[in-house]
Design a protein around this motif. Structure first.
Motif, PDB file in Angstrom:
ATOM      1  N   PRO A 157       0.639  -0.780   0.218  1.00  0.00           N
ATOM      2  CA  PRO A 157       0.064  -0.334   0.167  1.00  0.00           C
ATOM      3  C   PRO A 157       0.622   1.286  -0.008  1.00  0.00           C
ATOM      4  CG  PRO A 157      -0.052  -1.214   2.554  1.00  0.00           C
ATOM      5  CD  PRO A 157       0.494  -1.704   1.257  1.00  0.00           C
ATOM      6  N   ASP A 179      -3.208  -0.662  -3.776  1.00  0.00           N
ATOM      7  CA  ASP A 179      -4.028  -1.594  -2.561  1.00  0.00           C
ATOM      8  C   ASP A 179      -4.664  -2.159  -3.487  1.00  0.00           C
ATOM      9  OD1 ASP A 179      -4.266  -0.654  -0.256  1.00  0.00           O
ATOM     10  OD2 ASP A 179      -4.252   1.884  -0.915  1.00  0.00           O
ATOM     11  N   GLU A 180      -5.744  -2.267  -4.176  1.00  0.00           N
ATOM     12  CA  GLU A 180      -6.849  -2.896  -5.313  1.00  0.00           C
ATOM     13  C   GLU A 180      -5.508  -3.070  -6.802  1.00  0.00           C
ATOM     14  OE1 GLU A 180      -9.566  -4.985  -4.737  1.00  0.00           O
ATOM     15  OE2 GLU A 180      -9.207  -3.369  -2.429  1.00  0.00           O
ATOM     16  N   PRO A 207      -2.187  -8.721  -1.604  1.00  0.00           N
ATOM     17  CA  PRO A 207      -1.356  -7.572  -0.573  1.00  0.00           C
ATOM     18  C   PRO A 207       0.026  -8.482  -0.207  1.00  0.00           C
ATOM     19  CG  PRO A 207      -3.614  -8.551  -0.180  1.00  0.00           C
ATOM     20  CD  PRO A 207      -3.413  -9.517  -0.637  1.00  0.00           C
TER      21      PRO A 207
END
Length: 213
Positions: A157, A179-180, A207
């Motif tokens: 992130p 993030d995504e 992640p």
């Protein structure tokens, strides 16, 4: 643990696919053509081993898409003997690619079961990193720094400061940030305080989790 002519043929097809997508570094292509990717996956999924796709390997992790592995590796511009830190050992496939290029690999994995499995598996097929560590990738490996290259194989992130600080002058950090969806980002260390930043389009990674231990 077999590597047959059929597997070798499928690998050459994969090399062709990856090259058609824009990978030009001959050493990287050679590594993709040499490493038996099917051995890094459960035997039931051999058919998926040489398709240019990511694939689940358990513990909510994936073995990265070969193109992505090649893309990140190419950005590192590895020279023989370079010290490389890998954040996210995973199945060990990316580790094997880095070792094929003649680098000294230090790798960190935060999933205990993957760490144990890969630590045993890599030497079995002839790949020996300098150090495999169970720990938090966000912290890097200060006791072994500086590194000529650092590669992060999960979506971050943000860019962890310790990783930037552990780069040698002239060293390169390749990290998917976001993030995504992540933007593949390259930082080149110019001097103590200055970093040059380049961005290379969008990718999707699992992640990067911290403080998991």
């Amino acid at each position: 643990m077999k590597d047959t002519f059929k597997h070798k043929g499928m690998r050459q097809q994969l090399v062709k696919t990856v090259a058609e997508k824009g990978i030009t570094n001959s050493d990287v292509l050679k590594a993709i053509g040499k490493i038996p990717r099917h051995l890094f996956m459960d035997s039931g999924f051999i058919d998926h081993a040489y398709v240019d796709k990511a694939f689940p390997i358990g513990a909510d992790q994936t073995i990265s898409q070969p193109y992505t592995v090649a893309f990140q590796t190419e950005l590192l511009q590895i020279e023989e003997g370079d010290k490389i830190l890998e954040i996210g050992t995973g199945s060990g496939y990316q580790t094997a690619v880095l070792l094929e290029l003649g680098s000294k690999v230090y790798s960190i994995e935060r999933q205990k079961e993957l760490f144990k499995k890969t630590s045993k598996f890599l030497p079995k097929i002839g790949y020996r990193p300098k150090k495999l560590v169970f720990g938090d990738g966000y912290k890097g490996l200060p006791e072994e720094a500086p590194f000529d290259g650092i590669i992060v194989t999960a979506g971050a992130p943000f860019v962890p400061k310790p990783l930037l600080s552990q780069l040698a002058i002239g060293g390169r950090l390749v990290i998917p940030v976001g993030d995504e969806v992540q933007t593949m980002t390259l930082f080149i260390r110019k001097d103590d305080k200055e970093f040059e930043k380049h961005e290379f389009g969008e990718f999707r990674f699992v992640p990067l989790l911290e403080n998991k231990n």
